[in-house]
Design a protein around this motif. Structure first.
Motif: not given
Length: 260
Positions: A137-142, A160-163, A173-174, A257-260
């Motif tokens: 998981v690179l990042a999560t999302g609202i 949402a998940l950035l995989l 995806a979400f 995640g790593e994008l923050a």
């Protein structure tokens, strides 16, 4: 024909819509694995995808063969029995509560609340149709947004998940809940619907990159929305689902995640 079109054509031959998501995912993964193997031998991405798809044979013929193995009738009987059981449970629950306060609440909101708790578990759907072994998981999302398509009420379910995964494109995806209070209706059919997305950097993604997939629910279906290979620098994505019965927009804002 790319792998998405191939999988859509194959699963379009299936009468058993319950089995279609699992069949589609299996075909998609097989083609992607074959493509990765060809690329490892030095073949270009597009050429490798075309070769992997061609190796699967004629999609309509394959779809008809799979349809013969997946009869829709057992699942139709199952859906009818399950719907009847849920409705009876809801009625029994309301009658039981009425014994305490002499009031029967049969309002749509009350029944909807009782029914939604019975149908599907979002964590199970997420693990089966979105995350696979080896995903990071690179990042999560609202996820925000909601709307109606005909009798179906669409709203986001969970984050949402950035995989990412070795030898596979990054995926965003979400899940989207599609609820309707009419037990005689099937789940929202993704055929004929156009999915697209745009990010905060101005990149546009067409139906070849964005998919809306039913996971086989009934009164409440948890559908998967998937964007392949999003721009890694983008932080906000707006998804649009267009149909002849309406349009719904969802916005994903990445965090963590790593994008923050």
């Amino acid at each position: 024909m790319d792998r998405r079109q191939f999988c859509d054509t194959v699963t379009g031959q299936l009468r058993c819509k319950w089995e279609a998501p699992a069949v589609r995912q299996e075909l998609y993964d097989h083609i992607q694995d074959h493509q990765a193997a060809l690329m490892a031998e030095g073949m270009g991405r597009e050429e490798a995808e075309e070769a992997a798809v061609a190796a699967m044979g004629d999609p309509e013929e394959l779809g008809r063969a799979l349809d013969a193995l997946h009869s829709p009738w057992p699942w139709r009987v199952y859906h009818a029995a399950r719907t009847a059981a849920i409705l009876l449970f809801g009625l029994a629950l309301c009658l039981g509560i009425s014994g305490l306060d002499h009031t029967i609440d049969l309002s749509p909101d009350s029944l909807r609340s009782a029914l939604e708790e019975q149908i599907q578990d979002s964590d199970f759907i997420m693990e089966r149709y979105i995350r696979t072994d080896g995903d990071a998981v690179l990042a999560t999302g609202i996820v925000t947004g909601s709307g109606d398509i005909g009798p179906y009420r669409l709203s986001p379910s969970g984050e949402a998940l950035l995989l990412t995964q070795e030898d596979r494109d990054t995926r965003l995806a979400f899940l989207v809940s599609t609820f309707h209070p009419q037990p005689w209706l099937e789940s929202l059919d993704p055929d004929g619907q156009l999915c697209s997305a745009v990010d905060d950097l101005g990149n546009r993604y067409g139906p070849d990159r964005v998919s809306f997939l039913s996971t086989g629910g009934h009164l409440r279906d948890l559908c998967r929305v998937l964007l392949e290979a999003p721009d890694p620098d983008a932080r906000r994505f707006t998804f649009t689902l267009d149909t002849d019965r309406g349009s719904v927009t969802f916005t994903v804002t990445l965090e963590g995640g790593e994008l923050a």
